[in-house]
Design a protein around this motif. Structure first.
Motif, PDB file in Angstrom:
ATOM      1  N   ARG A   1     -38.404  -6.578 -18.633  1.00 40.94           N
ATOM      2  CA  ARG A   1     -38.657  -5.867 -19.878  1.00 40.94           C
ATOM      3  C   ARG A   1     -39.679  -4.761 -19.700  1.00 40.94           C
ATOM      4  N   GLU A   2     -40.698  -5.050 -18.933  1.00 44.24           N
ATOM      5  CA  GLU A   2     -41.710  -4.036 -18.695  1.00 44.24           C
ATOM      6  C   GLU A   2     -41.109  -2.834 -17.973  1.00 44.24           C
ATOM      7  N   ALA A   3     -40.236  -3.113 -17.019  1.00 43.30           N
ATOM      8  CA  ALA A   3     -39.587  -2.029 -16.288  1.00 43.30           C
ATOM      9  C   ALA A   3     -38.773  -1.163 -17.242  1.00 43.30           C
ATOM     10  N   VAL A   4     -38.152  -1.786 -18.213  1.00 42.63           N
ATOM     11  CA  VAL A   4     -37.367  -1.029 -19.188  1.00 42.63           C
ATOM     12  C   VAL A   4     -38.288  -0.213 -20.093  1.00 42.63           C
TER      13      VAL A   4
ATOM     14  N   PRO B   1     -25.518   0.942 -37.939  1.00 40.67           N
ATOM     15  CA  PRO B   1     -25.860   0.566 -36.565  1.00 40.67           C
ATOM     16  C   PRO B   1     -27.004  -0.423 -36.426  1.00 40.67           C
ATOM     17  N   MET B   2     -27.258  -1.238 -37.449  1.00 39.80           N
ATOM     18  CA  MET B   2     -28.301  -2.239 -37.285  1.00 39.80           C
ATOM     19  C   MET B   2     -27.976  -3.181 -36.135  1.00 39.80           C
ATOM     20  N   ARG B   3     -26.731  -3.507 -36.004  1.00 38.33           N
ATOM     21  CA  ARG B   3     -26.340  -4.423 -34.946  1.00 38.33           C
ATOM     22  C   ARG B   3     -26.676  -3.834 -33.592  1.00 38.33           C
ATOM     23  N   GLU B   4     -26.358  -2.588 -33.463  1.00 38.42           N
ATOM     24  CA  GLU B   4     -26.633  -1.901 -32.213  1.00 38.42           C
ATOM     25  C   GLU B   4     -28.107  -1.962 -31.860  1.00 38.42           C
ATOM     26  N   PHE B   5     -28.928  -1.727 -32.845  1.00 34.10           N
ATOM     27  CA  PHE B   5     -30.366  -1.773 -32.626  1.00 34.10           C
ATOM     28  C   PHE B   5     -30.800  -3.163 -32.165  1.00 34.10           C
ATOM     29  N   SER B   6     -30.299  -4.123 -32.861  1.00 39.96           N
ATOM     30  CA  SER B   6     -30.678  -5.494 -32.575  1.00 39.96           C
ATOM     31  C   SER B   6     -30.168  -5.965 -31.219  1.00 39.96           C
ATOM     32  N   ARG B   7     -29.191  -5.265 -30.700  1.00 42.93           N
ATOM     33  CA  ARG B   7     -28.614  -5.646 -29.414  1.00 42.93           C
ATOM     34  C   ARG B   7     -29.107  -4.787 -28.267  1.00 42.93           C
ATOM     35  N   SER B   8     -30.071  -3.967 -28.519  1.00 44.56           N
ATOM     36  CA  SER B   8     -30.548  -3.104 -27.438  1.00 44.56           C
ATOM     37  C   SER B   8     -31.151  -3.945 -26.319  1.00 44.56           C
ATOM     38  N   LEU B   9     -31.164  -3.384 -25.144  1.00 43.61           N
ATOM     39  CA  LEU B   9     -31.675  -4.114 -23.992  1.00 43.61           C
ATOM     40  C   LEU B   9     -33.130  -4.555 -24.166  1.00 43.61           C
TER      41      LEU B   9
ATOM     42  N   GLY C   1     -29.873 -18.831 -11.916  1.00 46.32           N
ATOM     43  CA  GLY C   1     -30.026 -18.041 -10.699  1.00 46.32           C
ATOM     44  C   GLY C   1     -29.366 -16.682 -10.821  1.00 46.32           C
ATOM     45  N   GLU C   2     -28.188 -16.680 -11.388  1.00 45.29           N
ATOM     46  CA  GLU C   2     -27.479 -15.406 -11.566  1.00 45.29           C
ATOM     47  C   GLU C   2     -28.264 -14.467 -12.477  1.00 45.29           C
ATOM     48  N   LEU C   3     -28.783 -15.060 -13.546  1.00 44.67           N
ATOM     49  CA  LEU C   3     -29.554 -14.254 -14.491  1.00 44.67           C
ATOM     50  C   LEU C   3     -30.740 -13.607 -13.792  1.00 44.67           C
ATOM     51  N   GLN C   4     -31.430 -14.392 -12.998  1.00 43.70           N
ATOM     52  CA  GLN C   4     -32.602 -13.839 -12.330  1.00 43.70           C
ATOM     53  C   GLN C   4     -32.223 -12.789 -11.294  1.00 43.70           C
ATOM     54  N   ASP C   5     -31.101 -12.981 -10.668  1.00 43.28           N
ATOM     55  CA  ASP C   5     -30.622 -11.943  -9.744  1.00 43.28           C
ATOM     56  C   ASP C   5     -30.349 -10.645 -10.498  1.00 43.28           C
ATOM     57  N   MET C   6     -29.728 -10.796 -11.656  1.00 42.84           N
ATOM     58  CA  MET C   6     -29.396  -9.594 -12.422  1.00 42.84           C
ATOM     59  C   MET C   6     -30.646  -8.905 -12.946  1.00 42.84           C
ATOM     60  N   LEU C   7     -31.624  -9.703 -13.307  1.00 44.63           N
ATOM     61  CA  LEU C   7     -32.876  -9.120 -13.777  1.00 44.63           C
ATOM     62  C   LEU C   7     -33.576  -8.374 -12.641  1.00 44.63           C
ATOM     63  N   ALA C   8     -33.539  -8.978 -11.468  1.00 46.05           N
ATOM     64  CA  ALA C   8     -34.168  -8.318 -10.318  1.00 46.05           C
ATOM     65  C   ALA C   8     -33.459  -7.006 -10.008  1.00 46.05           C
ATOM     66  N   GLU C   9     -32.156  -7.035 -10.137  1.00 48.27           N
ATOM     67  CA  GLU C   9     -31.407  -5.825  -9.865  1.00 48.27           C
ATOM     68  C   GLU C   9     -31.709  -4.746 -10.908  1.00 48.27           C
ATOM     69  N   LEU C  10     -31.879  -5.185 -12.129  1.00 47.66           N
ATOM     70  CA  LEU C  10     -32.256  -4.237 -13.177  1.00 47.66           C
ATOM     71  C   LEU C  10     -33.595  -3.590 -12.845  1.00 47.66           C
ATOM     72  N   GLU C  11     -34.529  -4.404 -12.461  1.00 48.41           N
ATOM     73  CA  GLU C  11     -35.827  -3.878 -12.041  1.00 48.41           C
ATOM     74  C   GLU C  11     -35.665  -2.826 -10.956  1.00 48.41           C
ATOM     75  N   HIS C  12     -34.821  -3.160 -10.016  1.00 50.32           N
ATOM     76  CA  HIS C  12     -34.613  -2.265  -8.885  1.00 50.32           C
ATOM     77  C   HIS C  12     -34.016  -0.937  -9.341  1.00 50.32           C
ATOM     78  N   SER C  13     -33.024  -1.027 -10.212  1.00 55.66           N
ATOM     79  CA  SER C  13     -32.407   0.195 -10.727  1.00 55.66           C
ATOM     80  C   SER C  13     -33.430   1.076 -11.430  1.00 55.66           C
TER      81      SER C  13
ATOM     82  N   LEU D   1     -34.198  -8.546 -24.122  1.00 57.92           N
ATOM     83  CA  LEU D   1     -35.167  -9.099 -23.180  1.00 57.92           C
ATOM     84  C   LEU D   1     -36.357  -9.706 -23.905  1.00 57.92           C
ATOM     85  N   LEU D   2     -36.781  -9.023 -24.941  1.00 57.64           N
ATOM     86  CA  LEU D   2     -37.930  -9.520 -25.701  1.00 57.64           C
ATOM     87  C   LEU D   2     -37.615 -10.860 -26.345  1.00 57.64           C
ATOM     88  N   ARG D   3     -36.467 -10.931 -26.972  1.00 58.08           N
ATOM     89  CA  ARG D   3     -36.104 -12.186 -27.641  1.00 58.08           C
ATOM     90  C   ARG D   3     -35.909 -13.323 -26.656  1.00 58.08           C
ATOM     91  N   ALA D   4     -35.281 -13.014 -25.542  1.00 62.01           N
ATOM     92  CA  ALA D   4     -35.060 -14.057 -24.538  1.00 62.01           C
ATOM     93  C   ALA D   4     -36.392 -14.577 -24.010  1.00 62.01           C
TER      94      ALA D   4
END
Lengths: 178, 178
Positions: A40-43, B24-32, B150-162, B36-39
């Motif tokens: 989240r911080e990265a975002v 577009p309230m839904r869109e807002f609520s679904r932003s990345l 594990g998959e989630l954390q991999d994806m988060l790490a990849e997001l960080e990397h991007s 991440l914040l809610r999770a």
DNA sequence: CCATATAACTTAACATGTTAAGCAGATTTG
DNA sequence: CAAATCTGCTTAACATGTTAAGTTATATGG
């Protein structure tokens, strides 16, 4: 300044003390809360400079953004939508009102409830900031991949769901004296 | 949530209310960022009560937890590991030292650098809290699924990397006057 | 009706996030 | 080696997170 000096590299460990605590730093750094926090911080790091240049914090932006999607909204509902706690929202609304970016009144049917709406000035500000934010978001989507982004959000939503289920279950832990 | 009453006055929206800002309230609520914040909040909500019962905040816990994995560590390195900004860390270390949960001294070779370690008292506290935290973490893993986690954390790490890659690229945005 | 309990905020108090300054020790230069 | 610069924190100032109290307005019970 991407790389720092090596962490410690057994910096002169003269006594030859057989250390106990040494290994699982990686595990800690890979915990779910940390993963989510770093992601989240990265975002947010991408958005903050732009928002700041317009004098907005992330939370203020969330509120104004939410207000653009409705005609009016009650404070409690706004707190849920913008995912802010009551006290934070209360302070921020006070400030946004002072800056004339929002307008407030009380509901006629229930004088406890506050009703909020964005002001023309606030709308104008949003319209000035939005293009930047949308461009950044598009760039993130592009870099990470739209499909992967969707999968990630699905997984995050599912995580939320799993945890919501936990809340209902037992909280038979707490501390020693609680 | 799912069902709140309709935002504005036309609570009985029998059909064709052609509102302007509505969609577009839904869109807002679904932003990345929101996802991440809610999770993350959903995760931390599980841990906070237990930590609090031991008089620890999430950040204090992170610091003590990190300290258990090393003999000593410099302040800057600790900031990176615990993912805290310098000023926050500075304050927290001051408080933890006052509570005698950590010990500090300065590096001999460089008097600017502070060296921190956990105290016996701090270690004892950690050992008292850890079982609860680990149990909660295990429960989360169980509910969500170890593989998926594990998959989630991999994806988060990849997001960080991007996103790290984005930082290096152009920041040709910012505001009007920057 | 009145006393009590609820609800919807708002304040208060303390801890952290975030950016900008400040300060002492270390490094680089001339 | 002294001035300039850089580093590694620490303070300051302001905004938010978080929990507990306080306030006013509704809803309830008797």
């Amino acid at each position: 300044m991407a790389d720092k000096k090596p962490p410690n590299g057994s910096r002169s460990d003269p006594g030859g003390a057989p250390e106990l605590r040494r290994a699982p730093m990686r595990e800690f750094s890979r915990s779910l809360p940390m993963s989510l926090l770093r992601a989240r911080e990265a975002v947010m790091r991408q958005f903050r400079p732009s928002l700041r240049s317009y004098g907005l914090t992330e939370q203020q932006w969330r509120i104004l953004r939410a207000l653009t999607t409705v005609d009016t909204i009650e404070v409690t509902e706004l707190a849920r939508v913008a995912f802010l706690l009551g006290p934070s929202l209360s302070r921020i609304l006070r400030d946004l009102e002072a800056r004339e970016l929002i307008e407030r009144r009380t509901a006629e049917a229930d004088l406890r409830r506050g009703v909020v709406s964005i002001s023309p000035k606030g709308l104008k500000l949003i319209e000035a900031v939005a293009p930047n934010s949308e461009a950044i978001y598009a760039e993130i989507t592009h870099r990470y991949g739209a499909r992967k982004l969707g999968e990630l959000q699905d997984m995050l939503a599912e995580l939320e769901h799993s945890l919501a289920a936990m809340e209902l279950a037992g909280e038979g832990d707490a501390g020693p004296d609680e």
